[in-house]
Scaffold this motif. Sequence first.
Motif, PDB file in Angstrom:
ATOM      1  N   ASP A 208       2.873   1.834   0.122  1.00 62.80           N
ATOM      2  CA  ASP A 208       4.127   2.564   0.256  1.00 62.80           C
ATOM      3  C   ASP A 208       5.160   1.748   1.035  1.00 62.80           C
ATOM      4  O   ASP A 208       6.342   1.726   0.685  1.00 62.80           O
ATOM      5  CB  ASP A 208       3.878   3.916   0.934  1.00 62.80           C
ATOM      6  CG  ASP A 208       3.016   4.830   0.059  1.00 62.80           C
ATOM      7  OD1 ASP A 208       2.939   4.579  -1.163  1.00 62.80           O
ATOM      8  OD2 ASP A 208       2.424   5.771   0.595  1.00 62.80           O
ATOM      9  N   ALA A 209       4.726   1.055   2.067  1.00 62.85           N
ATOM     10  CA  ALA A 209       5.671   0.250   2.840  1.00 62.85           C
ATOM     11  C   ALA A 209       6.226  -0.896   1.992  1.00 62.85           C
ATOM     12  O   ALA A 209       7.410  -1.228   2.059  1.00 62.85           O
ATOM     13  CB  ALA A 209       4.989  -0.296   4.094  1.00 62.85           C
ATOM     14  N   ARG A 210       5.362  -1.449   1.167  1.00 70.34           N
ATOM     15  CA  ARG A 210       5.751  -2.548   0.292  1.00 70.34           C
ATOM     16  C   ARG A 210       6.754  -2.075  -0.766  1.00 70.34           C
ATOM     17  O   ARG A 210       7.638  -2.830  -1.172  1.00 70.34           O
ATOM     18  CB  ARG A 210       4.472  -3.041  -0.387  1.00 70.34           C
ATOM     19  CG  ARG A 210       4.510  -4.396  -0.976  1.00 70.34           C
ATOM     20  CD  ARG A 210       3.078  -4.799  -1.302  1.00 70.34           C
ATOM     21  NE  ARG A 210       3.060  -5.816  -2.328  1.00 70.34           N
ATOM     22  CZ  ARG A 210       3.105  -5.552  -3.626  1.00 70.34           C
ATOM     23  NH1 ARG A 210       3.173  -4.312  -4.056  1.00 70.34           N
ATOM     24  NH2 ARG A 210       3.093  -6.550  -4.496  1.00 70.34           N
ATOM     25  N   ALA A 211       6.602  -0.840  -1.198  1.00 68.32           N
ATOM     26  CA  ALA A 211       7.556  -0.307  -2.170  1.00 68.32           C
ATOM     27  C   ALA A 211       8.954  -0.230  -1.548  1.00 68.32           C
ATOM     28  O   ALA A 211       9.958  -0.478  -2.225  1.00 68.32           O
ATOM     29  CB  ALA A 211       7.105   1.076  -2.642  1.00 68.32           C
ATOM     30  N   LEU A 212       9.020   0.069  -0.260  1.00 73.03           N
ATOM     31  CA  LEU A 212      10.320   0.166   0.423  1.00 73.03           C
ATOM     32  C   LEU A 212      10.831  -1.195   0.851  1.00 73.03           C
ATOM     33  O   LEU A 212      12.015  -1.493   0.734  1.00 73.03           O
ATOM     34  CB  LEU A 212      10.192   1.060   1.665  1.00 73.03           C
ATOM     35  CG  LEU A 212       9.785   2.513   1.437  1.00 73.03           C
ATOM     36  CD1 LEU A 212       9.523   3.196   2.776  1.00 73.03           C
ATOM     37  CD2 LEU A 212      10.884   3.246   0.660  1.00 73.03           C
ATOM     38  N   ILE A 213       9.943  -2.013   1.393  1.00 69.78           N
ATOM     39  CA  ILE A 213      10.308  -3.303   1.992  1.00 69.78           C
ATOM     40  C   ILE A 213       9.355  -4.360   1.434  1.00 69.78           C
ATOM     41  O   ILE A 213       8.348  -4.709   2.062  1.00 69.78           O
ATOM     42  CB  ILE A 213      10.169  -3.252   3.534  1.00 69.78           C
ATOM     43  CG1 ILE A 213      10.849  -2.018   4.143  1.00 69.78           C
ATOM     44  CG2 ILE A 213      10.677  -4.548   4.168  1.00 69.78           C
ATOM     45  CD1 ILE A 213      12.359  -2.101   4.231  1.00 69.78           C
ATOM     46  N   PRO A 214       9.647  -4.895   0.257  1.00 68.63           N
ATOM     47  CA  PRO A 214       8.697  -5.831  -0.377  1.00 68.63           C
ATOM     48  C   PRO A 214       8.372  -7.031   0.511  1.00 68.63           C
ATOM     49  O   PRO A 214       7.279  -7.586   0.437  1.00 68.63           O
ATOM     50  CB  PRO A 214       9.434  -6.265  -1.651  1.00 68.63           C
ATOM     51  CG  PRO A 214      10.425  -5.177  -1.917  1.00 68.63           C
ATOM     52  CD  PRO A 214      10.827  -4.624  -0.586  1.00 68.63           C
ATOM     53  N   GLY A 215       9.303  -7.417   1.358  1.00 65.58           N
ATOM     54  CA  GLY A 215       9.110  -8.610   2.183  1.00 65.58           C
ATOM     55  C   GLY A 215       7.995  -8.504   3.200  1.00 65.58           C
ATOM     56  O   GLY A 215       7.592  -9.520   3.780  1.00 65.58           O
ATOM     57  N   ILE A 216       7.435  -7.316   3.420  1.00 64.26           N
ATOM     58  CA  ILE A 216       6.322  -7.236   4.382  1.00 64.26           C
ATOM     59  C   ILE A 216       5.125  -8.041   3.915  1.00 64.26           C
ATOM     60  O   ILE A 216       4.274  -8.410   4.713  1.00 64.26           O
ATOM     61  CB  ILE A 216       5.845  -5.788   4.662  1.00 64.26           C
ATOM     62  CG1 ILE A 216       5.240  -5.143   3.424  1.00 64.26           C
ATOM     63  CG2 ILE A 216       6.943  -4.938   5.265  1.00 64.26           C
ATOM     64  CD1 ILE A 216       4.296  -4.006   3.733  1.00 64.26           C
ATOM     65  N   THR A 217       5.057  -8.302   2.603  1.00 64.31           N
ATOM     66  CA  THR A 217       3.966  -9.093   2.030  1.00 64.31           C
ATOM     67  C   THR A 217       3.660 -10.350   2.840  1.00 64.31           C
ATOM     68  O   THR A 217       2.505 -10.716   3.026  1.00 64.31           O
ATOM     69  CB  THR A 217       4.355  -9.471   0.587  1.00 64.31           C
ATOM     70  OG1 THR A 217       4.502  -8.247  -0.148  1.00 64.31           O
ATOM     71  CG2 THR A 217       3.302 -10.320  -0.074  1.00 64.31           C
ATOM     72  N   GLU A 218       4.708 -10.999   3.315  1.00 65.74           N
ATOM     73  CA  GLU A 218       4.536 -12.286   4.007  1.00 65.74           C
ATOM     74  C   GLU A 218       4.142 -12.132   5.472  1.00 65.74           C
ATOM     75  O   GLU A 218       3.849 -13.124   6.144  1.00 65.74           O
ATOM     76  CB  GLU A 218       5.844 -13.079   3.956  1.00 65.74           C
ATOM     77  CG  GLU A 218       6.348 -13.358   2.552  1.00 65.74           C
ATOM     78  CD  GLU A 218       5.312 -14.121   1.731  1.00 65.74           C
ATOM     79  OE1 GLU A 218       4.653 -15.007   2.294  1.00 65.74           O
ATOM     80  OE2 GLU A 218       5.151 -13.796   0.539  1.00 65.74           O
ATOM     81  N   LEU A 219       4.187 -10.924   5.999  1.00 62.70           N
ATOM     82  CA  LEU A 219       3.999 -10.760   7.445  1.00 62.70           C
ATOM     83  C   LEU A 219       2.521 -10.674   7.826  1.00 62.70           C
ATOM     84  O   LEU A 219       1.741 -10.010   7.153  1.00 62.70           O
ATOM     85  CB  LEU A 219       4.698  -9.490   7.932  1.00 62.70           C
ATOM     86  CG  LEU A 219       6.198  -9.384   7.647  1.00 62.70           C
ATOM     87  CD1 LEU A 219       6.759  -8.107   8.281  1.00 62.70           C
ATOM     88  CD2 LEU A 219       6.954 -10.599   8.164  1.00 62.70           C
ATOM     89  N   PRO A 220       2.146 -11.333   8.927  1.00 62.89           N
ATOM     90  CA  PRO A 220       0.785 -11.174   9.428  1.00 62.89           C
ATOM     91  C   PRO A 220       0.469  -9.717   9.758  1.00 62.89           C
ATOM     92  O   PRO A 220       1.281  -9.012  10.362  1.00 62.89           O
ATOM     93  CB  PRO A 220       0.769 -12.033  10.693  1.00 62.89           C
ATOM     94  CG  PRO A 220       1.809 -13.074  10.441  1.00 62.89           C
ATOM     95  CD  PRO A 220       2.897 -12.368   9.671  1.00 62.89           C
ATOM     96  N   LEU A 221      -0.706  -9.293   9.339  1.00 62.10           N
ATOM     97  CA  LEU A 221      -1.237  -7.966   9.679  1.00 62.10           C
ATOM     98  C   LEU A 221      -2.089  -8.174  10.919  1.00 62.10           C
ATOM     99  O   LEU A 221      -3.137  -8.808  10.844  1.00 62.10           O
ATOM    100  CB  LEU A 221      -2.083  -7.432   8.528  1.00 62.10           C
ATOM    101  CG  LEU A 221      -2.883  -6.151   8.782  1.00 62.10           C
ATOM    102  CD1 LEU A 221      -1.976  -4.969   9.041  1.00 62.10           C
ATOM    103  CD2 LEU A 221      -3.801  -5.858   7.604  1.00 62.10           C
ATOM    104  N   VAL A 222      -1.625  -7.677  12.058  1.00 59.39           N
ATOM    105  CA  VAL A 222      -2.311  -8.036  13.306  1.00 59.39           C
ATOM    106  C   VAL A 222      -3.160  -6.919  13.887  1.00 59.39           C
ATOM    107  O   VAL A 222      -3.985  -7.169  14.772  1.00 59.39           O
ATOM    108  CB  VAL A 222      -1.316  -8.546  14.381  1.00 59.39           C
ATOM    109  CG1 VAL A 222      -0.705  -9.867  13.928  1.00 59.39           C
ATOM    110  CG2 VAL A 222      -0.229  -7.538  14.660  1.00 59.39           C
ATOM    111  N   GLU A 223      -2.975  -5.703  13.400  1.00 63.77           N
ATOM    112  CA  GLU A 223      -3.799  -4.625  13.953  1.00 63.77           C
ATOM    113  C   GLU A 223      -3.934  -3.489  12.956  1.00 63.77           C
ATOM    114  O   GLU A 223      -2.968  -3.104  12.308  1.00 63.77           O
ATOM    115  CB  GLU A 223      -3.164  -4.094  15.248  1.00 63.77           C
ATOM    116  CG  GLU A 223      -4.046  -3.125  16.006  1.00 63.77           C
ATOM    117  CD  GLU A 223      -3.359  -2.546  17.236  1.00 63.77           C
ATOM    118  OE1 GLU A 223      -2.882  -3.332  18.080  1.00 63.77           O
ATOM    119  OE2 GLU A 223      -3.302  -1.314  17.355  1.00 63.77           O
TER     120      GLU A 223
END
Lengths: 384, 384
Positions: free
Chosen positions: B301-316
């Motif tokens: 769902d977050a990716r549908a709103l803000i596709p650019g999160i794909t590149e961000l490190p998932l830290v927690e």
Amino acid sequence: MTMPEPASPDVLIIGGGLIGLATAWRAAVRGLSVTLCDPAPGTHASYAAAGMLTPVTELHYGEETLLGLNLASARRYPEFVAELREASGGADPGYRASGTLAVAFDADDRAVLADLHTFQRSLDLKAEWLSGSEARRLEPMLAPGVRGGLLVEGDHQVDNRMLLAALFAALEREPKVRIVRARVAELTVAGDRAAGAVLDDGTAIAAGQTVLAAGCWSGRIRGVPQEAVPPVRPVKGQILRLAVPEVYRPFLTHTVRGVVRSNHAYLVPRAHGELVLGATTEEQDYDTAVTAGGVYELLRDARALIPGITELPLVETRAALRPGSPDNAPVIGPTALPGLLAATGHYRHGVLLTPATADAVAEILATGEIPDVVAPFSPLRFRK
Amino acid sequence: MTMPEPASPDVLIIGGGLIGLATAWRAAVRGLSVTLCDPAPGTHASYAAAGMLTPVTELHYGEETLLGLNLASARRYPEFVAELREASGGADPGYRASGTLAVAFDADDRAVLADLHTFQRSLDLKAEWLSGSEARRLEPMLAPGVRGGLLVEGDHQVDNRMLLAALFAALEREPKVRIVRARVAELTVAGDRAAGAVLDDGTAIAAGQTVLAAGCWSGRIRGVPQEAVPPVRPVKGQILRLAVPEVYRPFLTHTVRGVVRSNHAYLVPRAHGELVLGATTEEQDYDTAVTAGGVYELLRDARALIPGITELPLVETRAALRPGSPDNAPVIGPTALPGLLAATGHYRHGVLLTPATADAVAEILATGEIPDVVAPFSPLRFRK
């Protein structure tokens, strides 16, 4: 572990992943004394990996030569882990003859698998085509839409973390091997021959032969002459670990590989309830960040194959670096610098190729003879 | 922190989340001595939360009374954090007047937001309707397909972990407050009045007044008479934290909430580069496993709103338990047992309601008077 300092072992191994550790063990079995240097042995790609032993399912066009090595190493596994269990005083290396089921998500994916099946049969490899309902009979958690697949009963798995633990236990009991938890600063070259290395803290280790087994870092050891540098690069893989609660077991019994809208995904079920879910393939230099996009794609594709993973706890996210080579095949044997061997470039097959590589490198170290099975993977093949 | 044992404080607070800690601080400011008991203060829902202070964006039909308390607490925040900063000797509580943008993914989602806007205007709340391109001008990372949304400039955020740290720092400097890192085994009742509690290790703490502020565990303290037990239940939320590398900053400047195919998702950007992405709402009893499905849906769902999160490190990845009540509103004030107060049931608004709750409970503890703003949320409202 109790040798006096400073050591002058027969062999210095740079790198303590599965390849370096297994090579140290096999070289000691051949009577050689070994020092292995790694600041954090057993923590990188060997620890992250899924441990698939799937030469037939992972067959690629143009890789028939590599197939020979892959099959030889897969065949060697049962004996290798039996010897290791004995050498370690009883540690279970986590080998599991689970078989592998490769399934297709849609019609295009089905065509990819059918091509693979044709290629497998042309090489007399054993793989059985299953309809969707036959596949679901084997693995009831498969999605209703799965379009059939290939059952490869001879493609197995090993729990790479248990394998690492068994190797550490065996080396702990092996007086000929010393593990030094330090980084190699520079290779020592004396009279046009590798002569050991100097560690970060200035300690010099003299050795008759040196093995570069540092995965994707094998090309970055200072002091290695240009013509002897193995051409390896990091290929990032993100991988997840889920837990299968008691109440859902057995969730899967085979390793399940899938082609999902052209993406490759796999799920490897461990005997003790871990489910390994991998993996991305990314050219990102030495970056090891777990990303939102990587985790999303892994879960999306695995969920398409096995919708029931939704309920499973996600217990680990990780990224590590495979050592890739220009032809995606390993780099094994004497380099252009006398006294320096390479055992790297295993790309996606490091766990599978551990027995064959360790045996072959130990043979070369002990006798100077290059076994036929690794001859095609000489570091010298990349010379212009 | 330096009071002699055994302590007989004016007030015993059971639970060291934001509500308990802030109540301890405000009660001490009113001159009361306080002992707060929690085996692991500041580690559960208060630590997991996203810290949105968004009463206008999170408005729900039928919750007009709760809106009044939510707005009062939001208005109190700037002063509350200023006082806390001073009390803590300068700790930054992480308050950020970032504004909130609520966006819609498709036409149905747009209709949901339009209804919300109508309702907001009927209550004279300030919210501005933006077209898709106006929204993207404010937040260029928004997906091209986003169908417009609502800008609520008065809905802000606080970094709940910084707020926790500031509260700990303030309490460390407050001689009237003692934090005991232990679990309460049982409430002590003497002569039809709460009289303190006994800890797991047998230590008895006598107190004139006791506050139940143990989140979703507030209904499970032994010794509380049935008619005084707050009717709270755990509502699981899974939440992710991404990191925005320097090179991508500012990635987002507003809190972005979205309705994505009827699911609610939000992204809260911290000043220091953390991006909080939440949250699932699950009735799973006391289970706090992070699941493959929860993480998948949040990322989808977050990716549908803000596709650019794909590149961000998932830290927690994390899951925690909100304290839900039968009417989704908090449970604040004297219970049916004299000497026992409740401060729980804050559901999704615990961070937002921390100042109003702490002020109100401190007022009740000090004077016996129930402030009008919390009167509708009396624990007594659930009596049959």
